[in-house]
Design an enzyme around this catalytic site. Structure first.
Site, PDB file in Angstrom:
ATOM      1  CG  ASP A 207      -2.017   1.208   1.336  1.00 17.67           C
ATOM      2  OD1 ASP A 207      -2.926   0.976   0.524  1.00 17.67           O
ATOM      3  OD2 ASP A 207      -1.950   1.909   2.296  1.00 17.67           O
ATOM      4  CD  GLU A 257      -2.212   2.540  -3.353  1.00 24.93           C
ATOM      5  OE1 GLU A 257      -3.221   3.172  -3.826  1.00 24.93           O
ATOM      6  OE2 GLU A 257      -1.838   2.413  -2.315  1.00 24.93           O
TER       7      GLU A 257
HETATM    8  C1  GLC Z   1      -4.005   3.259  -0.637  1.00 21.21           C
HETATM    9  C2  GLC Z   1      -5.396   2.515  -0.122  1.00 21.21           C
HETATM   10  C3  GLC Z   1      -6.496   3.366   0.240  1.00 21.21           C
HETATM   11  C4  GLC Z   1      -6.265   3.734   1.541  1.00 21.21           C
HETATM   12  C5  GLC Z   1      -4.888   4.473   1.455  1.00 21.21           C
HETATM   13  C6  GLC Z   1      -4.482   4.657   2.577  1.00 21.21           C
HETATM   14  O1  GLC Z   1      -4.223   4.194  -1.506  1.00 21.21           O
HETATM   15  O2  GLC Z   1      -5.677   1.742  -1.433  1.00 21.21           O
HETATM   16  O3  GLC Z   1      -7.770   2.570   0.385  1.00 21.21           O
HETATM   17  O4  GLC Z   1      -6.949   4.845   1.790  1.00 21.21           O
HETATM   18  O5  GLC Z   1      -3.912   3.668   0.842  1.00 21.21           O
HETATM   19  O6  GLC Z   1      -3.708   3.493   3.562  1.00 21.21           O
END
Ligand code: GLC
Length: 569
Positions: A207, A257
């Site tokens: 994440d 991500e």
């Molecule tokens: C990422 C997740 C999202 C979350 C953020 C903070 O973007 O996909 O859902 O709110 O991280 O953890």
């Protein structure tokens, strides 16, 4: 090593937002036994891996991305026994399990933060704590250290009297960022990953991992935005390499991500010789309908920009030896089928919903990279667009509504914008049937089911020729069967001035050549034949109309509205 090891270039990954997938105990919230009960459905879809969003103990301020214990299962979602059973059952069906690692921040309820609050110096050093600007000394907060805004609206700093400092939170105020310059933090995070690896999982999604290495100097930005400033920070590659080595996950399937990232960094994150990640999610293509880059300002999608972004990222990642994760939807995005023009005729063959849903699928399954299906994409699930702000649960959406109204928007206008952009659009219950609560729960679902459920659901689409679900099954099969789709080189093609909303490219491997042509245009248009170079010997491999588009003698293609067609030599 992992029980399931597939070539990630040939794999298709399915994302499950656990909270909204299937509820086995009637409390209105999806859970792990619910996921297990649907593994046959996933096996029939043909996917190789399932990525589970966080199910760890959490106060659920941010849908579980606020983790208060990294090594347990929240009772809301089941037990560790349920988890082990899920993994075993997935493996029996040849499906790998990927977990979400939220290591950029913890919940403020996590023991580390609690111990920091209690004054333990060791844990204070786990977080990013600063004095205020203009503070006269201990006890006086002064002003926040910088003007940075958090992702969900409002300042990214919070004054905490028990710490006597401001702490940084790039996301919700309940999500303090971890200080990755502290080697003990890095080791603790690697231990978490190793823990789950040893429990038998096959891969990981990290994440917002582009944000783990903060800049050396914290300074104001012109508009208070700080994601780009923080993203791809000075030590991020080093930290990832260390994490992979320490957790012992080199060679496992991993995806990062990458918020606010760049192409150059994504190449470095994913080229095999650097031993960081298998692939990255980037988000630039999902901002082409943000007016002036503002998520909460609507505009029509800019398809010329979308094509430019795909071309740059596809050809650029290839040139640098990197690898893309391909996706339209996830739990943070409104549904692409709605967003890109499939607003009419949900569940009906030949409608804009049908055409756009299938066209988007063709695009992501024929580009270079690993395709992800987000739960419900394969059914054509559409935006919820609730009639009242009270129906929304997401912290970001609720904040955005308030800020829009405070900024002068009428309540109707604010609701319309949230209806288009809310993350809850992607979090509605999975539509298994047209019956009570979409067959998701026997109880009251935590988030309401969209009105389209009557015609858009797994039961109505299963085994029905031409349905969205069967279309996806065919695409998954093609991905597995055709090496040119998995490994072929990609080159973008010029569709000509008569086709401004068409994205066309070729994939080549040895003698095989595949041409993919996808139109976002709600009207008919003509694609130049020159660059497509569809000579004799090309047959239609897939498409979202029943027959081929007309091909003129000069090789040009007459595309129908929102047509997608794929040719194979
Ligand atoms: C990422 C997740 C999202 C979350 C953020 C903070 O973007 O996909 O859902 O709110 O991280 O953890």
């Amino acid at each position: 090593m992992a029980a399931i090891e597939r070539d990630f270039k040939r794999s298709v990954i399915y994302q499950v937002y656990v909270k909204s997938f299937c509820d086995s105990d009637g409390d209105g919230v999806g859970d792990l036994p619910g996921v297990t009960s649907k593994l046959d459905y996933l096996a029939a879809l043909g996917v190789d891996y399932v990525w589970l969003t966080p199910f760890y103990p959490s106060p659920q301020r941010d849908g579980g991305y606020d983790v208060s214990d990294y090594r347990a299962v929240d009772p809301l979602f089941g037990t560790m026994g349920d988890f082990d059973e899920l993994v075993a059952q997935a493996h029996r069906r040849g499906i790998g399990v990927m977990l979400d690692m939220v290591l950029c921040h913890t919940s403020d309820r996590h023991a580390w933060f609690q111990r920091a609050l209690a004054g333990e110096e060791r844990f204070r050093r786990f977080y990013i704590l600063r004095d205020g600007r203009g503070s006269s000394g201990p006890g006086d907060p002064g002003e926040p250290p910088t003007n940075w805004q958090c992702a969900f609206g409002g300042p990214a700093w919070e004054w905490e009297p028990r710490l006597g400092k401001w702490y940084l939170h790039m996301h919700d105020v309940s999500q303090p960022d971890l200080d990755w310059t502290n080697p003990e933090v890095r080791r603790a995070c690697a231990d978490v990953v190793r823990f789950w690896k040893e429990r038998g999982v096959d891969g990981f999604r990290f994440d917002v991992v582009s944000l783990i290495s903060k800049p050396e100097v914290f300074e104001d930005t012109p508009d208070g935005s700080c994601r780009r400033l923080v993203a791809d920070g000075p030590h991020v590659h080093e930290y990832l390499q260390e994490l992979v080595a320490q957790a012992g996950i080199d060679g496992m399937l991993t995806v990062g991500e990458m918020a606010a990232t760049t192409l150059g960094n994504c190449i470095r994150y994913t080229r095999p010789e650097d031993h960081e990640l298998s692939m990255t999610f980037s988000f630039h293509h999902l901002k082409v309908d943000y007016a002036d880059g503002d998520k909460w300002a609507l505009k029509e999608p800019d398809i010329a920009e979308l094509r430019r972004l795909f071309r740059d990222w596809q050809e650029g990642m290839q040139a640098g030896g990197g690898w893309n994760a391909l996706f339209w939807d996830n739990h943070d995005q409104p549904r692409a089928v709605t967003r890109f023009g499939g607003r009419e005729g949900a569940g009906e063959r030949g409608s804009s919903w049908d055409r756009v849903g299938k066209m988007l699928a063709v695009l992501s399954f024929t580009m270079q990279g690993t395709p992800y299906i987000y739960q419900g994409d394969e059914l054509g699930m559409a935006n919820a667009g609730y009639a009242s702000i009270d129906a929304y649960a997401d912290v970001e959406s609720v904040n955005a509504y308030r800020l829009l109204v405070e900024g002068g928007a009428s309540a109707d206008e604010a609701l319309r914008i949230v209806g288009e952009r809310s993350r809850d659009n992607g979090r509605t219950p999975m539509q298994w049937t047209g019956g009570h609560a979409a067959g998701f729960t026997d109880g009251k679902p935590w988030l309401a089911v969209p009105a389209t459920v009557g015609k858009v659901n797994a039961e109505a689409e299963d085994g029905v020729e031409g349905s969205m679900l069967e279309f996806y099954r065919d695409l998954v099969r093609l991905r597995h069967d055709l090496p040119v789709l998995a490994e072929g080189r990609v080159r973008f093609l010029d569709a000509g001035a008569g086709a401004p909303k068409v994205i066309a490219f070729e994939r080549t491997l040895g003698d095989a050549r595949l041409v993919s042509v996808c139109s976002f245009d709600a009207r008919a248009c003509t694609v130049d034949g020159g660059d497509l170079a569809l000579g004799d010997g090309y047959r239609r491999l897939a498409g979202n109309y029943d027959d081929e588009p007309l091909r003129a003698d000069d090789g040009s293609l007459a595309l129908r509205p929102q047509e997608a067609v794929v040719y194979l030599q």
